[in-house]
Design an enzyme around this catalytic site. Structure first.
Site, short mmCIF file in Angstrom:
data_model
loop_
_atom_site.label_atom_id
_atom_site.label_comp_id
_atom_site.label_asym_id
_atom_site.label_seq_id
_atom_site.Cartn_x
_atom_site.Cartn_y
_atom_site.Cartn_z
N ARG A 57 115.62 -80.97 53.29
CA ARG A 57 114.35 -80.93 53.96
C ARG A 57 113.08 -81.06 53.20
O ARG A 57 112.29 -81.75 53.81
CB ARG A 57 114.21 -79.49 54.28
N THR A 58 112.94 -80.80 51.99
CA THR A 58 111.68 -80.66 51.37
C THR A 58 111.20 -82.28 51.06
O THR A 58 110.20 -82.54 51.23
CB THR A 58 111.74 -79.77 49.72
N LYS A 86 118.71 -92.60 29.99
CA LYS A 86 118.56 -92.89 28.85
C LYS A 86 117.98 -92.18 27.70
O LYS A 86 117.49 -92.43 26.75
CB LYS A 86 117.65 -94.48 28.99
N ARG A 107 110.47 -81.29 42.07
CA ARG A 107 111.36 -80.15 42.35
C ARG A 107 112.34 -80.12 40.74
O ARG A 107 112.68 -81.31 40.52
CB ARG A 107 112.40 -80.26 43.48
N HIS A 135 108.95 -71.54 45.41
CA HIS A 135 108.82 -72.68 46.18
C HIS A 135 107.46 -72.50 47.24
O HIS A 135 107.87 -72.07 48.26
CB HIS A 135 110.15 -72.68 47.14
N1 CP Z 1 114.37 -75.14 52.23
C1 CP Z 1 114.53 -76.15 51.36
O1 CP Z 1 114.13 -76.38 50.22
O2 CP Z 1 115.65 -77.03 51.63
P1 CP Z 1 116.06 -78.39 50.90
O3 CP Z 1 116.69 -77.68 49.37
O4 CP Z 1 117.02 -79.02 51.55
O5 CP Z 1 115.00 -79.19 50.35
#
Ligand code: CP
Length: 309
Positions: A57-58, A86, A107, A135
């Site tokens: 999603r993110t 590497k 991320r 998040h």
């Molecule tokens: N909600 C969320 O962060 O989903 P993903 O891990 O799929 O990005």
């Protein structure tokens, strides 16, 4: 100048209520704009993403958001195919990505990773999930979903259930909810209670209770926010197996809820919400995922346009 222009987004704690509400206002604007006008907002701009942990999603919602406002995206989602294999450092990887893009989305497995990235990035950095810490863009979409679906945030009774120890979305959401007058019930297995190092700060702004029993609260809630037990973050699989499947939201539970209680989940889900809930009027987690695209588009539009849009 718009206060979001070129701003890094590390933590929901850096966004006071007025700024959250401004993002919500611009999200509504994005949703109402004619698609051709929307595509002018970030025309010619590039989003660069670096995902050191899996995401559906993110990453996709940032990608879709950027496309919806006329920009484009490039990045690395499979780190094993990048030069980190590497031995290239995170600092150099971030530096390179910031040369090729106007805004960077990161991320990473480590707490504090986005703050570190911002020290070397030439462009603003958005935290798309850092370790078990935060998040923030998920919390923005969660708060926006509550506001859209319940028409308000103040005055609501909100249950948050599941893995409150490792779930970073929970920490960002709790800090975000601290800007509102809400009654929060935290429900988890004893071993997955919210981390004590965070409760001191959260308690300063938010009223919450802690419990292991959903039954105590289920008929009072306006919002039930369900989270996955984060298997990958347990140091010991035995400990995971003890709490696996602790709570499952199914039709039996739904019968005990207020008729207008909404069920949210940051997703992915494993088994904590039965698929039979998906088609009920209470299930709002897919709408929540859709709002995530619009809230991220609004945020990108504000970060990349000096005078807003
Ligand atoms: N909600 C969320 O962060 O989903 P993903 O891990 O799929 O990005």
């Amino acid at each position: 100048m718009n206060e979001f222009y070129q701003k890094d987004i590390f933590s929901i704690k850096d966004l006071p209520k007025e700024q959250l509400e401004k993002i919500f206002t611009f999200t509504d604007k994005i949703m109402q704009l004619d698609p051709s006008d929307r595509r002018e907002i970030c025309k010619g701009k590039t989003l660069g993403y670096l995902f050191f942990e899996p995401s559906t999603r993110t990453r996709l919602s940032f990608d879709a958001a950027m496309a919806s406002i006329g920009g484009n995206s490039l990045g690395i989602s499979d780190i094993s195919s990048s030069s980190t294999q590497k031995g290239e450092s995170l600092a150099d990887t971030v530096k390179i990505m910031s040369i090729y893009s106007d805004v960077l989305v990161l991320r990473h497995t480590l707490d504090g990773s986005s703050r570190f990235a911002a020290e070397v990035s030439e462009k603003p950095v958005i935290n798309a999930g850092s370790g078990t810490e935060e998040h923030p863009t998920q919390a923005i979409q969660d708060l926006f979903t509550i506001k859209k679906e319940k028409k308000k945030i103040d005055g609501l009774k909100i249950g948050i259930i599941g893995d409150l120890k490792y779930g970073r979305t929970v920490y960002s959401l709790l800090h975000g909810l601290g800007n509102y007058d809400v009654d929060v019930r935290l429900i988890s297995p004893e071993s997955l209670r919210i981390r004590s190092d965070s409760t001191y700060e959260i308690k300063k702004k938010l009223n919450f209770t802690e419990s292991t029993s959903l039954d105590e609260h289920i008929d009072e809630l306006d919002v039930l926010y369900v989270t996955r037990i984060q298997k990958e973050r347990f140091p010991d699989e035995e400990e995971y197996l003890k709490v696996k499947g602790s709570y499952v939201v199914g039709l039996d539970l739904l019968k005990q809820m207020k008729d207008d209680c909404i069920i949210l989940h940051p997703l992915p889900r494993i088994d904590e919400i039965s698929p039979e809930i998906d088609n009920t009027k209470n299930a709002k987690y897919f709408e929540q995922a859709e709002y995530g695209k619009h809230t991220r588009a609004a945020l990108l539009g504000l970060i990349l346009n000096e005078n807003g849009f």
